[in-house]
Each structure stands twice: as structure tokens, then as C-alpha cells.
Design a protein around this motif. Structure first.
Motif, short mmCIF file in Angstrom:
data_model
loop_
_atom_site.label_atom_id
_atom_site.label_comp_id
_atom_site.label_asym_id
_atom_site.label_seq_id
_atom_site.Cartn_x
_atom_site.Cartn_y
_atom_site.Cartn_z
N HIS A 171 0.89 -1.29 -0.07
CA HIS A 171 0.01 0.01 0.01
C HIS A 171 0.90 1.27 -0.14
O HIS A 171 2.09 1.02 0.20
CB HIS A 171 -0.75 -0.03 1.36
N PHE A 172 0.33 2.46 -0.35
CA PHE A 172 1.09 3.58 -0.49
C PHE A 172 1.06 4.26 1.06
O PHE A 172 0.18 4.34 1.74
CB PHE A 172 0.69 4.52 -1.65
N ILE A 173 2.09 4.65 1.29
CA ILE A 173 2.22 5.45 2.71
C ILE A 173 2.61 6.97 2.40
O ILE A 173 3.53 7.21 1.75
CB ILE A 173 3.72 5.07 3.42
N ALA A 174 1.70 8.19 2.95
CA ALA A 174 1.79 9.04 2.62
C ALA A 174 2.89 10.10 3.60
O ALA A 174 2.76 9.62 4.92
CB ALA A 174 0.39 9.77 2.50
N PHE A 175 3.76 11.04 3.11
CA PHE A 175 4.58 11.81 3.81
C PHE A 175 4.25 13.24 3.56
O PHE A 175 4.04 13.71 2.45
CB PHE A 175 6.03 11.46 3.60
N PRO A 176 4.06 14.12 4.79
CA PRO A 176 3.75 15.48 4.42
C PRO A 176 4.74 16.21 3.99
O PRO A 176 6.11 15.99 4.08
CB PRO A 176 3.41 15.85 5.85
N ALA A 177 4.39 17.29 3.42
CA ALA A 177 5.88 18.23 2.74
C ALA A 177 6.18 18.91 4.13
O ALA A 177 5.50 18.88 5.06
CB ALA A 177 5.16 19.44 2.13
N GLY A 178 7.72 19.03 3.96
CA GLY A 178 8.30 19.60 5.05
C GLY A 178 9.69 19.40 5.06
O GLY A 178 10.37 18.90 4.00
#
Length: 382
Positions: A171-178
Motif C-alpha cells: 500500500h502507499f504510505i503518505a508523507f507530508p511536505a516539510g
């Protein structure tokens, strides 16, 4: 681990890797990127003789002055050397001579390690051990290439087991901008190209939790992936056409079924296993076919603590370049990584052939885009 014990352990492992070989296997060089096993054994020994023993052990006598020419790899400042394409022509020194060379140097290293050594010398020997461990991985993959291109497809070891695992559902794991910190953390050993730790800004991204499987790549092949230029970089498309590429390295279609060469011998493709032995060109084309992309090396490192990694070197979308503040070391040791920071792509994560300790989040491997004799694979991003 105490340095003498670490030295003995690493040196013995190289010998153990070569134990299943026949004498003739030690001298084969099918292509320029693959070195004969005999050369690896000699080169790693030459490193300790040249950089450690000669400058630091009083009264040390060089084993054979000609070996500097034979076993130097790319250190311009240490003198002339056999060019890489000619390593397969080294019928002499013989295999027995190379093992005598190793025994001689190991004995002399024992004398040095029995003395009080400086922090700087300790660091140099540690670098030499990590260098030899790099060559141990190359030994495994070069031996596989040598045997995998023998028309008999001989097994390296019938019971050889990397303890590879089928790929779990992904599955895809999301990471926030930063802002993310990248590079050597200050704990344990690192190579110079992992320096310096620095901050990067990343836009929001998502990365797959698992590697691409053989079954997924077969779908790409069946969909005409190797015959549709739209998925490929121009240079990659030229590579496919020029070399008539239609499958990953070691894959062979036999009576309508796909087989592959493994260290256990010729076997049927296991659809559930992670894909291996592909080029950057193939990785990028597969990602494009899926409507996705490869991660950058900064994205990979930021995400790595949440990923299952370590079975394949994972191609990234990043060119191999120095980090901010990178400085080459003085002298020959400065030739170790910095001189190669051009025309290559970064891979992350280690592989089943990678020695313990080298599979770390900050490790930066690098190869030219068409190379695929290492255990290279794909992780997708978007």
C-alpha cells in the motif's frame, strides 16, 4: 567487536564465499563490470598491504612488488595498474599464489594489530574492512554472473539460501511536505559520501510499502513493455534496441515458461518474490507504465523507517552527487567515492547479498543506468 577479531572475521568470510568454486571459476571475466574472484581476493589484500602495512609496520617487506600493478583498482596516486577489461587475462598469479598472498598479509596484520595503534590508524583499518565487505557483495554477484552465463547453468550451491521472503501486500504510505534531515547521523561507521548531515525540503509524497514482484513485472512484459517506446527514456530505449533486451537479467523463456538462473541453479520464476537484476532504465520504464515514478533518494531516506527494505538495492530517481559540505579526503583514500560522482544513479536499501552493517538507511550505492548484475529492484512512488 575488538579490531583483531573483526579483521579475522571479515577476511575469513571472503575465503568462505569462494569455497564452493572450482579453480577455473576464479579467473573468468565475462564482462568489464564483473571481476574474477581471484582479483577480488588479491585486491582487498593489496589494500591492507599498501595503505596499512607499508606505512605503519616497521620492517614490512612487500610480498611481491608486481602485485601493485595487478591488484590496484582505480587509485591513480598509487601508480600504474591493470585496466579493468584485462583482469580476466590474469592467469598469473595463480589462485594458490593469491591465497599465499592473503596468508602473508594477514599474518603481518596480526603483528600490527598486536601493537597499540592510533585512532587514525584504527579508522583506516575499519575503512579497509568495510571496503572488503563491499567486495564480498561483489564476489557473490560476480560469481552469479560468471556461473549464470555458463551454458551449463551450474549451481553455486544447491542448498544456498538467502532467506528471501515473498513480498507482502503493498500500500502507499503518505508523507507530508516539510523539512527532513538526510545523511550520516554520527553513530557507527559511514563512507565519506554519506557526509554531511543536512536538511532538505520535500513536497508531499507517497511511497509503496513493498517492492515490485516478479508477477507485477511479468504483467509489464506481457503488456509489451519492452516494445513500447513511450515508457522509456531515449537512452533506455536505445539500450533496449541495441542489446535486444526483453526481460530482466538471468530470465529465459523456455517452452513458454519463464525460468531464471539462481545461485541454486536454473529454476522457475517465483511470482511472489521481489523482482531482481534490472537496470535503472527498466525500473523507470516500469514506473512510467504504471503511471507512477521512482522515489528520490531523499524521499527514500525520509520514508525508510516505515518501510520493509534490505532485500534489493532500490533504484532512485536521483543522480549521484555530493552532499552539501562534502570534502574529499587527502591522498589516495580521497579517490574512494568522490571521483565517481558523475553519470550514475543512486540506489538505496541494500540487498540479500549485502554484508551485515552495510544495509543502513544512509548508505548510498551508485551505478550506471544500464547495469543490473547486482540485486537491484523497484519501489514505486507518487
Amino acid at each position: 567487536m575488538e579490531l583483531k577479531q573483526a579483521f579475522d572475521t571479515v577476511r575469513q568470510r571472503s575465503v568462505s564465499i569462494c569455497a564452493p568454486l572450482q579453480t577455473e571459476d576464479y579467473v573468468v571475466q565475462p564482462v568489464v563490470d564483473v571481476s574474477p574472484p581471484k582479483w577480488h581476493l588479491g585486491h582487498t589484500t593489496w589494500f591492507f598491504e599498501t595503505f596499512v602495512l607499508q606505512p605503519n609496520l616497521n620492517g614490512y617487506q612487500v610480498f611481491n612488488a608486481d602485485y601493485n600493478f595487478v591488484f590496484n583498482s582505480y587509485y591513480e596516486s598509487v601508480g600504474a595498474r591493470v585496466i579493468r577489461t584485462d583482469r580476466g587475462n590474469l592467469s598469473r598469479p595463480g589462485v594458490a599464489d593469491v591465497y599465499r598472498y592473503r596468508e602473508y598479509v594477514d599474518k603481518e596484520m596480526g603483528k600490527l594489530l598486536a601493537q597499540d595503534i592510533s585512532k587514525e590508524l584504527h579508522a583506516l583499518i575499519t575503512l579497509g574492512l568495510n571496503h572488503e565487505e563491499q567486495h564480498q557483495e561483489l564476489l557473490v554477484t560476480d560469481i552469479k554472473y560468471i556461473l549464470g552465463h555458463n551454458p551449463l547453468f551450474p549451481a553455486y550451491q544447491e542448498d544456498y539460501n538467502f532467506k528471501e521472503q515473498p513480498v507482502a501486500s503493498s500500500h502507499f504510505i503518505a508523507f507530508p511536505a516539510g523539512i527532513y534531515e538526510i545523511g550520516y547521523t554520527g553513530e557507527g561507521f559511514c563512507f565519506d559520501n554519506e557526509l554531511n548531515r543536512h536538511k532538505v525540503y520535500l513536497e508531499e509524497f507517497s511511497i509503496s510499502s513493498a517492492l515490485v514482484t516478479n508477477a507485477e513485472y511479468l504483467e509489464f512484459m506481457k503488456a509489451g513493455g519492452y516494445t513500447d517506446f513511450r515508457h522509456w527514456h531515449a537512452e533506455g530505449w536505445d539500450w533496449v534496441k541495441t542489446n535486444k533486451i526483453n526481460a530482466p537479467l538471468y530470465w529465459h523463456e523456455v517452452d513458454g515458461d519463464w525460468m531464471n538462473y539462481t545461485l541454486k541453479g536454473f529454476r522457475a520464476i517465483d511470482p511472489s518474490m521481489p523482482l531482481a537484476h534490472i537496470s535503472y532504465y527498466e525500473a523507470a520504464a516500469f514506473a512510467a507504465w504504471k503511471g507512477l515514478r521512482l522515489p528520490t533518494e531523499n524521499e527514500w531516506e525520509a520514508a525508510a523507517p516505515q518501510l520493509a527494505w534490505g532485500e534489493r538495492w532500490e533504484w532512485t530517481e536521483s543522480a549521484y552527487l555530493p552532499y552539501p559540505g562534502f570534502v574529499k579526503a587527502p591522498g589516495a583514500i580521497g579517490e574512494y567515492n568522490g571521483k565517481f560522482m558523475v553519470s550514475q544513479m543512486v540506489l538505496r536499501g541494500g540487498s540479500v547479498a549485502t554484508p551485515p552493517g552495510h544495509s543502513r538507511i544512509t548508505y548510498r550505492n551508485f551505478f550506471h543506468p544500464p547495469l543490473r548484475w547486482q540485486y537491484t529492484g523497484i519501489r514505486l512512488a507518487k
